[in-house]
Design a protein around this motif. Structure first.
Motif, PDB file in Angstrom:
ATOM      1  N   MET A 159       0.808  -1.212   0.000  1.00  0.00           N
ATOM      2  CA  MET A 159       0.000   0.000   0.000  1.00  0.00           C
ATOM      3  C   MET A 159       0.851   1.276   0.000  1.00  0.00           C
ATOM      4  O   MET A 159       0.529   2.248  -0.692  1.00  0.00           O
ATOM      5  N   ALA A 160       1.939   1.295   0.771  1.00  0.00           N
ATOM      6  CA  ALA A 160       2.780   2.488   0.828  1.00  0.00           C
ATOM      7  C   ALA A 160       3.450   2.742  -0.516  1.00  0.00           C
ATOM      8  O   ALA A 160       3.479   3.880  -1.012  1.00  0.00           O
ATOM      9  N   LEU A 161       3.980   1.692  -1.120  1.00  0.00           N
ATOM     10  CA  LEU A 161       4.621   1.836  -2.428  1.00  0.00           C
ATOM     11  C   LEU A 161       3.624   2.329  -3.469  1.00  0.00           C
ATOM     12  O   LEU A 161       3.904   3.267  -4.228  1.00  0.00           O
ATOM     13  N   LEU A 162       2.452   1.711  -3.512  1.00  0.00           N
ATOM     14  CA  LEU A 162       1.449   2.082  -4.508  1.00  0.00           C
ATOM     15  C   LEU A 162       0.956   3.506  -4.295  1.00  0.00           C
ATOM     16  O   LEU A 162       0.752   4.267  -5.254  1.00  0.00           O
ATOM     17  N   GLY A 163       0.763   3.888  -3.050  1.00  0.00           N
ATOM     18  CA  GLY A 163       0.322   5.243  -2.765  1.00  0.00           C
ATOM     19  C   GLY A 163       1.294   6.275  -3.295  1.00  0.00           C
ATOM     20  O   GLY A 163       0.909   7.298  -3.879  1.00  0.00           O
ATOM     21  N   GLN A 164       2.583   6.009  -3.132  1.00  0.00           N
ATOM     22  CA  GLN A 164       3.613   6.920  -3.609  1.00  0.00           C
ATOM     23  C   GLN A 164       3.693   6.924  -5.136  1.00  0.00           C
ATOM     24  O   GLN A 164       3.849   7.975  -5.764  1.00  0.00           O
ATOM     25  N   LEU A 165       3.572   5.762  -5.727  1.00  0.00           N
ATOM     26  CA  LEU A 165       3.618   5.677  -7.188  1.00  0.00           C
ATOM     27  C   LEU A 165       2.469   6.439  -7.833  1.00  0.00           C
ATOM     28  O   LEU A 165       2.645   7.146  -8.835  1.00  0.00           O
ATOM     29  N   PHE A 166       1.267   6.284  -7.269  1.00  0.00           N
ATOM     30  CA  PHE A 166       0.107   6.948  -7.866  1.00  0.00           C
ATOM     31  C   PHE A 166       0.144   8.463  -7.692  1.00  0.00           C
ATOM     32  O   PHE A 166      -0.533   9.193  -8.417  1.00  0.00           O
ATOM     33  N   LEU A 167       0.953   8.958  -6.762  1.00  0.00           N
ATOM     34  CA  LEU A 167       1.121  10.403  -6.611  1.00  0.00           C
ATOM     35  C   LEU A 167       2.096  10.975  -7.642  1.00  0.00           C
ATOM     36  O   LEU A 167       2.072  12.170  -7.923  1.00  0.00           O
ATOM     37  N   ASN A 168       2.941  10.119  -8.183  1.00  0.00           N
ATOM     38  CA  ASN A 168       3.950  10.559  -9.149  1.00  0.00           C
ATOM     39  C   ASN A 168       3.357  10.528 -10.556  1.00  0.00           C
ATOM     40  O   ASN A 168       3.352   9.501 -11.228  1.00  0.00           O
ATOM     41  N   LYS A 169       2.873  11.659 -11.019  1.00  0.00           N
ATOM     42  CA  LYS A 169       2.175  11.726 -12.307  1.00  0.00           C
ATOM     43  C   LYS A 169       3.117  11.669 -13.505  1.00  0.00           C
ATOM     44  O   LYS A 169       2.658  11.579 -14.647  1.00  0.00           O
ATOM     45  N   SER A 170       4.429  11.690 -13.288  1.00  0.00           N
ATOM     46  CA  SER A 170       5.371  11.651 -14.413  1.00  0.00           C
ATOM     47  C   SER A 170       5.779  10.227 -14.795  1.00  0.00           C
ATOM     48  O   SER A 170       6.499  10.031 -15.772  1.00  0.00           O
ATOM     49  N   LEU A 171       5.324   9.242 -14.045  1.00  0.00           N
ATOM     50  CA  LEU A 171       5.715   7.851 -14.312  1.00  0.00           C
ATOM     51  C   LEU A 171       5.194   7.362 -15.656  1.00  0.00           C
ATOM     52  O   LEU A 171       4.039   7.592 -16.011  1.00  0.00           O
TER      53      LEU A 171
END
Length: 501
Positions: A448-460
């Motif tokens: 959950m922590a990893l996914l939460g951070q990834l989904f905040l990064n809109k440049s991925l």
């Protein structure tokens, strides 16, 4: 790889269980206008994804033997109490899975006290208003038979205790009712505080009882007994198993376009369809109702109107007692405290390699945002099914409007799936993780922590997202995790209830 993950998450890192009491009026929270996809760039790439046959085969491959086997029988001969100290009654609140754990603890407490357990009373759930009893959900004869050499259990109290009812304890203070049992009480607490009442009155009624037995410093036989109840004694009644089997068969052997879903197809499954081979399926527990959305205090893309509606709902239900509301959305997501939306759990599954031919069974209550929000998940996995799509109204008639029975069907199907995944932690997630660990079945635990951070990064980009997701979930597909202090034995049955093979 660690360096790659850190680099991908830098834009985010520097950017900045719960059972509700009741439902508010629908006017407080509108679900008609769900927002557009929040991760449209990733979603577009995910819809066009392709997965190799090798990766597909790896995904569906069962877990290898991890060196542990179920071990719930006592090291010594079962010691059935010759002279019972008296009767124990417990009153269990919460949903099905919380009550399930309470039943296991009740058997353990009866064993500790050398008492006779009365089949537990299931309180009417304040949210779903389901009055289903133990006998409506579980096979009571099987339950008693499996435990007959361990604990004395009766379906009803003898006539001399006719007065000991739920209504009796609700109307006044009663000397034989125990209201002060601490959370995670020790075995010694029960012996010291309950035995005197049993001696005086012959019966002790314990309410509240949920989460009232410790997980640590318990005798080995008591720990194993709790698991024996959970994994062997608690079996659903035939009507739940029969409907569950029908759904499972239709997932594994889908009906053709010219076939009608219902009993006829269920009976026909055994011939031509079986010759074509078994199909795999994933059960997704999508824990994303409006209570979860409001209590999380996260932003789900609905703008100021949605934020205001969720805040009002939160105030009405929990009256300011929501700690998450003190944090920003970025902080909550970075800590993995936001439930995954249907879009996000779909992107996770797609990144792990599940393609658009994957059969997905949706185990959930009403989804916040309704079909509009589910549509993003369906665009990734068009073979999305649920109880309604796989069965006729006649088949569902006996469980209609019964939240506990509906949850029991989902639990049964979940235990027979090739893979289980939950969109966020909770009682269903915890129960399924433990039960499937016990049977060595593949269960994906979202990071959950990893996914939460990834989904905040809109440049991925999609390749970056997919690589990071795969790397971050390498050891989260059902690998054995040893129970730590204070953790639930029902979620982590190893090593208490499993032995080295």
């Amino acid at each position: 790889m660690t360096t790659v993950i850190v680099l991908l998450l830098l834009p985010v890192l520097f950017a900045s269980l719960f059972t509700p009491l009741s439902h508010a009026s629908p006017s407080i929270l509108s679900e008609k206008n769900a927002p557009k996809p929040r991760h449209s760039k990733l979603l577009k790439s995910a819809i066009q994804r392709q997965t190799s046959h090798e990766k597909q085969a790896e995904l569906w491959m069962p877990l290898v033997d991890q060196g542990w086997k179920p071990c719930v029988e006592s090291d010594t001969l079962p010691s059935f109490p010759e002279n019972s100290q008296g009767y124990i009654q417990v009153f269990l609140d919460g949903g099905l899975n919380q009550q399930r754990m309470g039943i296991c603890d009740a058997v353990a407490v009866a064993k500790i006290l050398n008492a006779t357990l009365v089949i537990p009373y299931l309180e009417v759930n304040s949210v779903w208003q389901d009055s289903s009893t133990f006998l409506d959900i579980f096979d009571v004869d099987h339950f008693i038979n499996v435990l007959k050499d361990e604990v004395s259990i009766v379906k009803e109290l003898p006539d001399e205790f006719f007065w000991s009812t739920r209504e009796y304890y609700a109307t006044a203070i009663r000397a034989n009712r125990i209201k002060t049992t601490p959370i995670h009480a020790s075995a010694n607490w029960y012996i010291k505080n309950i035995i005197p009442g049993l001696t005086s009155y012959g019966i002790a009624a314990i309410a509240p009882f949920s989460h009232r037995l410790a997980f640590d410093n318990m005798p080995k036989d008591i720990q194993r007994l709790r698991c024996k109840v959970n994994f062997q004694a608690l079996v659903f009644v035939p009507r739940i198993r029969e409907l569950g089997d029908a759904l499972i068969n239709r997932l594994r052997y889908p009906p053709g376009d010219d076939e009608v879903v219902g009993t006829k197809h269920f009976k026909d499954v055994s011939n031509a369809k079986r010759k074509q081979g078994t199909g795999n399926f994933v059960v997704l527990h999508l824990r994303f109702d409006k209570d979860m959305a409001a209590h999380s205090a996260c932003d789900f893309g609905g703008g100021k109107a949605e934020k205001l509606a969720l805040a009002k709902y939160r105030q009405v239900i929990w009256q300011g007692r929501v700690l998450n509301s003190q944090f920003t959305d970025e902080e909550l997501r970075s800590q993995g405290r936001c439930p995954l939306t249907p879009e996000e759990i779909g992107l996770l599954l797609a990144a792990l390699g599940f393609d658009n031919t994957t059969r997905l069974y949706l185990a959930s209550h009403k989804v916040y945002g309704g079909e509009v929000r589910i549509s993003t998940l369906r665009s990734l996995f068009p073979l999305l099914e649920n109880k309604k799509s796989l069965s006729s109204s006649e088949e569902r008639a006996s469980i209609k409007g019964k939240a506990s029975l509906l949850a029991a069907v989902d639990y049964y199907v979940g235990m027979h799936s090739d893979i289980f995944i939950s969109a966020s932690p909770g009682n269903m997630h915890n129960a399924m993780v433990g039960h499937r660990t016990y049977q060595n079945l593949k269960t994906i635990r979202p990071n959950m922590a990893l996914l939460g951070q990834l989904f905040l990064n809109k440049s991925l980009t999609w390749p970056e997202f997919q690589e990071t997701v795969v790397e971050g979930h390498k050891n989260r597909h059902g690998q054995i995790r040893l129970r730590k202090s204070e953790q639930s034995i029902y979620t982590y049955p190893t090593p208490d209830c499993m032995c080295n093979a």
